[in-house]
Write an enzyme that holds these catalytic residues in place. Structure first.
Site, mmCIF file in Angstrom:
data_model
loop_
_atom_site.group_PDB
_atom_site.id
_atom_site.type_symbol
_atom_site.label_atom_id
_atom_site.label_comp_id
_atom_site.label_asym_id
_atom_site.label_seq_id
_atom_site.Cartn_x
_atom_site.Cartn_y
_atom_site.Cartn_z
ATOM 1 N N TYR A 446 0.875 -1.173 0.000
ATOM 2 C CA TYR A 446 0.000 0.000 0.000
ATOM 3 C C TYR A 446 0.912 1.222 0.000
ATOM 4 C CZ TYR A 446 -3.983 -3.064 1.074
ATOM 5 O OH TYR A 446 -4.958 -4.026 1.027
HETATM 6 P P1 FDA Z 1 2.355 -2.448 -10.537
HETATM 7 O O1 FDA Z 1 2.540 -2.961 -11.912
HETATM 8 O O2 FDA Z 1 1.870 -1.055 -10.378
HETATM 9 O O3 FDA Z 1 3.703 -2.666 -9.731
HETATM 10 C C1 FDA Z 1 3.872 -2.324 -8.370
HETATM 11 C C2 FDA Z 1 5.352 -2.131 -8.050
HETATM 12 O O4 FDA Z 1 6.084 -3.319 -8.367
HETATM 13 C C3 FDA Z 1 6.015 -1.021 -8.861
HETATM 14 O O5 FDA Z 1 7.045 -0.456 -8.102
HETATM 15 C C4 FDA Z 1 6.596 -1.771 -10.048
HETATM 16 O O6 FDA Z 1 7.656 -1.102 -10.675
HETATM 17 C C5 FDA Z 1 7.043 -3.070 -9.404
HETATM 18 N N1 FDA Z 1 6.978 -4.195 -10.342
HETATM 19 C C6 FDA Z 1 5.922 -4.566 -11.100
HETATM 20 N N2 FDA Z 1 6.226 -5.646 -11.823
HETATM 21 C C7 FDA Z 1 7.491 -5.977 -11.515
HETATM 22 C C8 FDA Z 1 8.364 -7.013 -11.951
HETATM 23 N N3 FDA Z 1 7.982 -7.906 -12.861
HETATM 24 N N4 FDA Z 1 9.617 -7.054 -11.441
HETATM 25 C C9 FDA Z 1 10.013 -6.137 -10.534
HETATM 26 N N5 FDA Z 1 9.233 -5.131 -10.079
HETATM 27 C C10 FDA Z 1 7.982 -5.055 -10.570
HETATM 28 N N6 FDA Z 1 -2.549 -6.160 -1.969
HETATM 29 C C11 FDA Z 1 -2.690 -7.289 -1.252
HETATM 30 O O7 FDA Z 1 -1.736 -7.761 -0.670
HETATM 31 N N7 FDA Z 1 -3.894 -7.899 -1.173
HETATM 32 C C12 FDA Z 1 -4.993 -7.436 -1.812
HETATM 33 O O8 FDA Z 1 -6.075 -8.016 -1.699
HETATM 34 C C13 FDA Z 1 -4.855 -6.248 -2.591
HETATM 35 N N8 FDA Z 1 -5.913 -5.714 -3.252
HETATM 36 C C14 FDA Z 1 -5.759 -4.581 -4.009
HETATM 37 C C15 FDA Z 1 -6.845 -4.052 -4.708
HETATM 38 C C16 FDA Z 1 -6.717 -2.908 -5.476
HETATM 39 C C17 FDA Z 1 -7.917 -2.376 -6.234
HETATM 40 C C18 FDA Z 1 -5.462 -2.257 -5.545
HETATM 41 C C19 FDA Z 1 -5.301 -1.006 -6.368
HETATM 42 C C20 FDA Z 1 -4.366 -2.778 -4.851
HETATM 43 C C21 FDA Z 1 -4.502 -3.934 -4.085
HETATM 44 N N9 FDA Z 1 -3.424 -4.481 -3.387
HETATM 45 C C22 FDA Z 1 -3.605 -5.627 -2.650
HETATM 46 C C23 FDA Z 1 -2.098 -3.844 -3.446
HETATM 47 C C24 FDA Z 1 -1.225 -4.542 -4.485
HETATM 48 O O9 FDA Z 1 -0.724 -5.744 -3.951
HETATM 49 C C25 FDA Z 1 -0.026 -3.669 -4.868
HETATM 50 O O10 FDA Z 1 -0.491 -2.461 -5.408
HETATM 51 C C26 FDA Z 1 0.884 -4.379 -5.860
HETATM 52 O O11 FDA Z 1 2.164 -3.804 -5.842
HETATM 53 C C27 FDA Z 1 0.316 -4.337 -7.251
HETATM 54 O O12 FDA Z 1 1.029 -5.129 -8.132
HETATM 55 P P2 FDA Z 1 0.853 -4.826 -9.690
HETATM 56 O O13 FDA Z 1 1.771 -5.714 -10.433
HETATM 57 O O14 FDA Z 1 -0.586 -4.834 -10.036
HETATM 58 O O15 FDA Z 1 1.302 -3.307 -9.734
#
Ligand code: FDA
Length: 505
Positions: A446
């Site tokens: 978060y």
């Molecule tokens: P995103 O692509 O935005 O990446 C997040 C971060 O990780 C960034 O710093 C990015 O650069 C880095 N990153 C992404 N891919 C990478 C890779 N392949 N290698 C290295 N770094 C990488 N959390 C939770 O624990 N339980 C839950 O139930 C929820 N529910 C939830 C609902 C909603 C609507 C939101 C907006 C968020 C959540 N979250 C959550 C939080 C979520 O776990 C957190 O935002 C994650 O970082 C999202 O991962 P993404 O790949 O989607 O994000």
């Protein structure tokens, strides 16, 4: 803050030279650029005309493409941001203070489930709902303890720990990662064995964006019973919500590990029949049937008044639909094509280690009543979370944590949100006496730049402690050590990435 076009051209030339097949690159002139950029931006706050946009979006089709991108962007001094599901609260995967490009992982989303071995390989670009679907497609008694929201990407989610409705039984998603493939700063593909235990430790909870680009995770699947039970019971203040939430605080973390009851709290507008009030919804997954659940609830939480007709018996896969606000009767296929309503929002987090007294809760309700589209989610810990040492992976919020709070405020119109920001910050300051202290802990997934930020990820160890110790407690030190050892020139960075120090030779 433009990127000189010579660098741009040299970089593209380098990509061309370093890869045997062509890598999809989208420049702002490309007709798909904007739709790709927008596709996974979850927080509309970072989609305004003034938000800095990437010079390029690159969408690798193969791991060798990721290697080429790292090698060439390092050679040409270009800042990269890696994006998987785009759910970062602060947009760190697709916004930057300096000229940058996005490595968008959406093409790398394969999932291979091995039922016999009880494992799966999940690529970073896969979304959690796809993972659930692929597991359930092959087995009705295996599952995975990942997030409540199926549209979150595997790349960011696992990198920060990742919790969901089975955390009390099986811990975090990152607790169940047994191998990974990562492209390091030198452009090498490393596995657990070749990266070594330090780096493998850091990537399971140390937050995305600091250590390399994760291509895929190998996870351990877990047992789920053929029948699980879900329910949601809502109480407003006039129905005794305050004392029921108070009781919940005392018992939720001590219940059997199979029972997860979280509380979603929000203001309700006044209607003809009712004054404005606060509603607490007790939203639950039980890994067992309704009969057992009713006996348990009668014994441990009679105040909630659970009845048989409140209980829905279903399969684990359908319970994931339920938690995503779909009917359990819906077809699980929607997990493959789910879109989350996008919104303008700001979130924050806290950890609670002793029950908040009723008067403290009343202060929260008072504040919720002042702000529309605000909410709090209380997520119970305990169970398996207590058994795992706070040093096992970087995520430190373990034994002694009663529950986690997520604060959220959202809004519908772009231009003005100062009021929402000051509202959530005031609530956060009001909560200080009731939550963890020294440090006041927070959940790295978060992301909250109110805790401190560094321009372009160039902060030093001491300044980084401001947020580092909140997210990781004493694990911050080890993360800095690992970062300094494997990425000493700080190539992988963002506004809250792990800083480096000079290590003794
Ligand atoms: P995103 O692509 O935005 O990446 C997040 C971060 O990780 C960034 O710093 C990015 O650069 C880095 N990153 C992404 N891919 C990478 C890779 N392949 N290698 C290295 N770094 C990488 N959390 C939770 O624990 N339980 C839950 O139930 C929820 N529910 C939830 C609902 C909603 C609507 C939101 C907006 C968020 C959540 N979250 C959550 C939080 C979520 O776990 C957190 O935002 C994650 O970082 C999202 O991962 P993404 O790949 O989607 O994000």
């Amino acid at each position: 803050l433009g990127m000189p076009s010579s660098i741009h051209c040299n970089f593209l030339h380098c990509l061309d030279q370093s890869s045997q097949s062509s890598i999809p690159v989208y420049t702002p002139n490309n007709s798909n650029y904007l739709s790709i950029l927008k596709s996974t931006i979850q927080n509309l706050k970072f989609l305004s005309s003034t938000t800095p946009k990437p010079h390029l979006i690159i969408a690798p089709l193969h791991q060798s493409h990721v290697q080429a991108i790292v090698v060439c962007s390092r050679r040409h001094g270009i800042q990269i941001k890696v994006r998987s599901g785009g759910h970062d609260y602060e947009g760190l995967s697709y916004v930057s203070d300096v000229p940058f490009l996005i490595v968008d992982m959406f093409n790398l989303r394969s999932i291979t489930v091995d039922v016999e071995d009880r494992t799966a390989w999940v690529q970073s670009g896969a979304l959690l709902g796809e993972l659930y679907y692929r597991i359930a497609e092959q087995s009705h008694v295996l599952g995975f303890p990942a997030g409540v929201c199926p549209t979150v990407g595997a790349g960011g989610y696992f990198s920060g720990g990742g919790y969901g409705a089975m955390l009390r039984k099986y811990g975090l998603a990152a607790d169940n990662v047994i191998d990974a493939q990562l492209v390091d700063v030198r452009g090498r593909i490393l596995s657990r064995e070749s990266m070594g235990e330090d780096l493998f430790w850091a990537i399971r909870g140390g937050g995305g964006g600091s250590f390399g680009i994760i291509i895929s995770w190998k996870i351990k699947l877990v047992d789920v019973p053929p029948i699980v039970t879900v329910f949601t019971i809502s109480k407003i203040l006039e129905q005794g919500a305050t004392s029921i939430v108070h009781k919940w605080q005392e018992i939720a973390h001590k219940l059997p590990n199979e029972l997860f009851i979280r509380v979603l709290i929000k203001p309700l507008n006044s209607t003809k029949k009712m004054e404005k009030t606060v509603q607490a919804s007790f939203n639950s997954l039980f890994l067992g049937d309704a009969e057992k659940l009713l006996i348990l609830m009668k014994d441990r939480f009679p105040e909630l008044g659970l009845r048989r007709k409140d209980c829905i018996e279903t399969s684990w896969i359908r319970s994931t639909l339920y938690f995503a606000n779909y009917q359990v009767e819906a077809t699980p296929d929607i997990l493959l094509n789910m879109t989350q309503a996008k919104e303008f929002s700001k979130g924050k987090s806290d950890y609670v280690k002793e029950p908040i007294p009723q008067i403290g809760l009343q202060g929260i309700w008072k504040r919720l009543l002042l702000q529309e589209d605000s909410s709090l989610t209380f997520t119970p810990y305990g169970g398996r979370m207590n058994e795992i040492s706070e040093y096992e992976i970087p995520f430190p919020h373990r034994n002694g944590t009663f529950y986690q709070i997520m604060y959220k405020v959202s809004w519908k119109e772009a231009p003005r949100f100062a009021k929402q920001l000051s509202w959530i910050r005031e609530l956060y300051s009001y909560m200080a006496p009731y939550v963890s202290k020294n440090p006041r802990q927070a959940y790295v997934n978060y992301r909250d730049l109110d805790l401190g930020r560094s321009k372009n990820g160039t902060t030093n160890y001491l300044r980084g402690r401001a947020w580092g110790t909140k997210y990781f407690k004493n694990n911050y030190e080890r993360l800095v050590y690992v970062k300094s050892k494997y990425d000493p020139y700080n190539f992988f960075r963002n506004e809250q990435s792990i800083p480096t120090v000079a290590l003794p030779q």
